[in-house]
Write an enzyme that holds these catalytic residues in place. Structure first.
Site, short mmCIF file in Angstrom:
data_model
loop_
_atom_site.label_atom_id
_atom_site.label_comp_id
_atom_site.label_asym_id
_atom_site.label_seq_id
_atom_site.Cartn_x
_atom_site.Cartn_y
_atom_site.Cartn_z
N THR A 13 1.16 -1.62 -0.20
CA THR A 13 0.02 0.34 0.19
C THR A 13 0.89 1.48 -0.05
OG1 THR A 13 -0.19 -0.08 2.43
CG2 THR A 13 -2.02 -0.91 0.98
N SER A 142 17.01 -4.22 6.50
CA SER A 142 17.52 -3.03 6.10
C SER A 142 19.10 -2.78 6.90
CB SER A 142 16.42 -2.47 7.68
OG SER A 142 17.77 -1.68 8.46
N TYR A 155 13.89 -2.38 16.52
CA TYR A 155 13.83 -2.68 15.81
C TYR A 155 15.05 -3.31 14.90
CZ TYR A 155 13.37 -1.53 10.83
OH TYR A 155 14.02 -0.70 9.08
N PRO A 185 17.66 -2.08 3.00
CA PRO A 185 18.01 -0.86 2.76
C PRO A 185 18.75 0.08 2.94
CG PRO A 185 15.84 -1.88 1.49
CD PRO A 185 16.79 -2.51 2.60
N THR A 190 10.08 7.53 2.22
CA THR A 190 8.85 6.82 2.47
C THR A 190 8.05 6.92 3.28
OG1 THR A 190 9.79 4.92 3.02
CG2 THR A 190 10.26 4.52 1.47
N PHE A 192 8.27 5.43 5.88
CA PHE A 192 9.00 5.16 6.75
C PHE A 192 8.90 5.74 8.24
CE2 PHE A 192 12.40 3.84 8.96
CZ PHE A 192 12.47 2.56 9.92
#
Length: 253
Positions: A13, A142, A155, A185, A190, A192
C-alpha cells in the site's frame, strides 16, 4: 509483454511494496498485492490495470495475524498459488527510545509484523514453491540488521532476525531450487519515518535533511534486478544505501 509469472508482494500500500508492484507490473508479471488498507490496494490495482494492463489480485489482511494470512492466501484459486516471486516487504519501525523506556506495545507490533508476519506468509507460500521446485523469496531487511544504532534496539533486532531467517531459508530450500535474497536498504524517503514518529511530519522530514536519500523506486529496481537474474544465479545478501550513507550509523550531511 506478459510473462505469465506471478509475484506476491506484502505491504504493497506504500513505499517499497508499492514501488515493487509497479516495477514487476511493468515487466509483465501478474500480481498479488496485500496490505491492511483496502482503499489503497484498490487504487493500486486500478493504477496497474490502467498503466500496464496488469491482472492483479488484491488481498486485505494483517500479516500479524496467522489466521488472516492463512485464510486469505489459502482461499486463492489454485492458478494464483503458482507464485514465482514472493517479496516479503511488510514491516515498520516505531519510535526511538532506550531499552528501559521502550513502549512494549510498539515492541509487539514490530516483532509481530517484521518477524512473525514474514514467517506466516513464507510458511504458507513455500510449500507451493517446493511442489514446483521453483521460486524466489526476497526478504526486505534493513541496514539496521547490520549495524545497531542508539535507541534502535528492538527494531534492529527484528531486522537482524530477517537477516538470520533469510540465511536459514537459503540453506533449507537449497534442495528445491528456490532462491532466497535479503535486500537491506538504508535511509529511503518513504512513509517509514512518518510511521516511526507516529505522524510527526517535521521529525520525519528531518531524518532526510542534508543529503539525498534513496527513493522507493531505487529499492524496487534492486529487487527486480535480483529477481531477473538467470536461474543459476542467486544474490544471497545485498546492502543498498544512498551514496551519502555508509551504514545505519554513518551519514554525511
Amino acid at each position: 509483454m506478459k510473462t505469465g509469472k506471478i509475484a506476491l508482494i506484502t505491504g504493497a500500500t506504500a513505499g517499497f511494496g508499492e514501488a515493487c508492484a509497479e516495477r514487476f507490473a511493468r515487466e509483465g508479471y501478474r500480481l498479488i498485492v496485500t496490505g491492511r488498507r483496502t482503499e489503497r490496494l484498490t487504487a493500486l490495482q486500478e493504477k496497474l490495470r490502467t498503466a500496464y494492463g496488469t491482472e492483479t489480485l488484491a488481498l486485505t489482511f494483517d500479516v500479524r495475524s496467522k489466521a488472516e494470512v492463512v485464510a486469505a492466501l489459502e482461499q486463492m484459486p489454485d492458478a494464483w498459488k503458482q507464485i514465482d516471486v514472493l517479496v516479503n516487504n511488510a514491516g515498520l519501525a516505531l519510535d526511538l527510545s532506550t531499552i528501559d523506556e521502550g513502549d512494549t506495545d510498539d515492541w509487539d507490533t514490530m516483532i509481530d509484523t517484521n518477524v512473525k508476519g514474514l514467517l506466516y506468509v513464507s510458511r504458507t507460500v513455500i510449500p507451493w514453491m517446493k511442489a514446483r521446485n521453483s521460486g524466489h523469496i526476497v526478504n526486505i531487511g534493513s541496514t539496521a540488521a547490520k549495524t545497531v544504532y542508539a535507541k534502535g534496539n528492538v527494531y534492529c533486532a527484528t531486522k537482524s532476525a530477517v537477516d538470520a531467517i533469510s540465511q536459514g531459508m537459503r540453506i533449507d530450500l537449497l534442495p528445491y531450487g528456490i532462491k532466497v535474497t535479503a535486500v537491506h536498504p538504508g535511509a529511503a524517503e518513504t512513509e517509514f519515518s512518518l510511521v516511526r514518529f507516529k505522524g510527526d511530519e517535521d521529525r520525519a522530514k528531518d531524518v532526510y535533511t542534508g543529503f539525498q536519500p534513496l527513493k522507493a523506486e531505487d529499492v524496487a529496481d534492486v529487487v527486480w534486478y535480483c529477481a531477473s537474474l538467470p536461474p543459476h544465479v542467486c544474490i544471497n545478501d545485498l546492502v543498498v544505501t544512498a551514496t551519502a550513507q555508509a551504514n545505519a550509523y554513518y551519514t554525511f550531511k
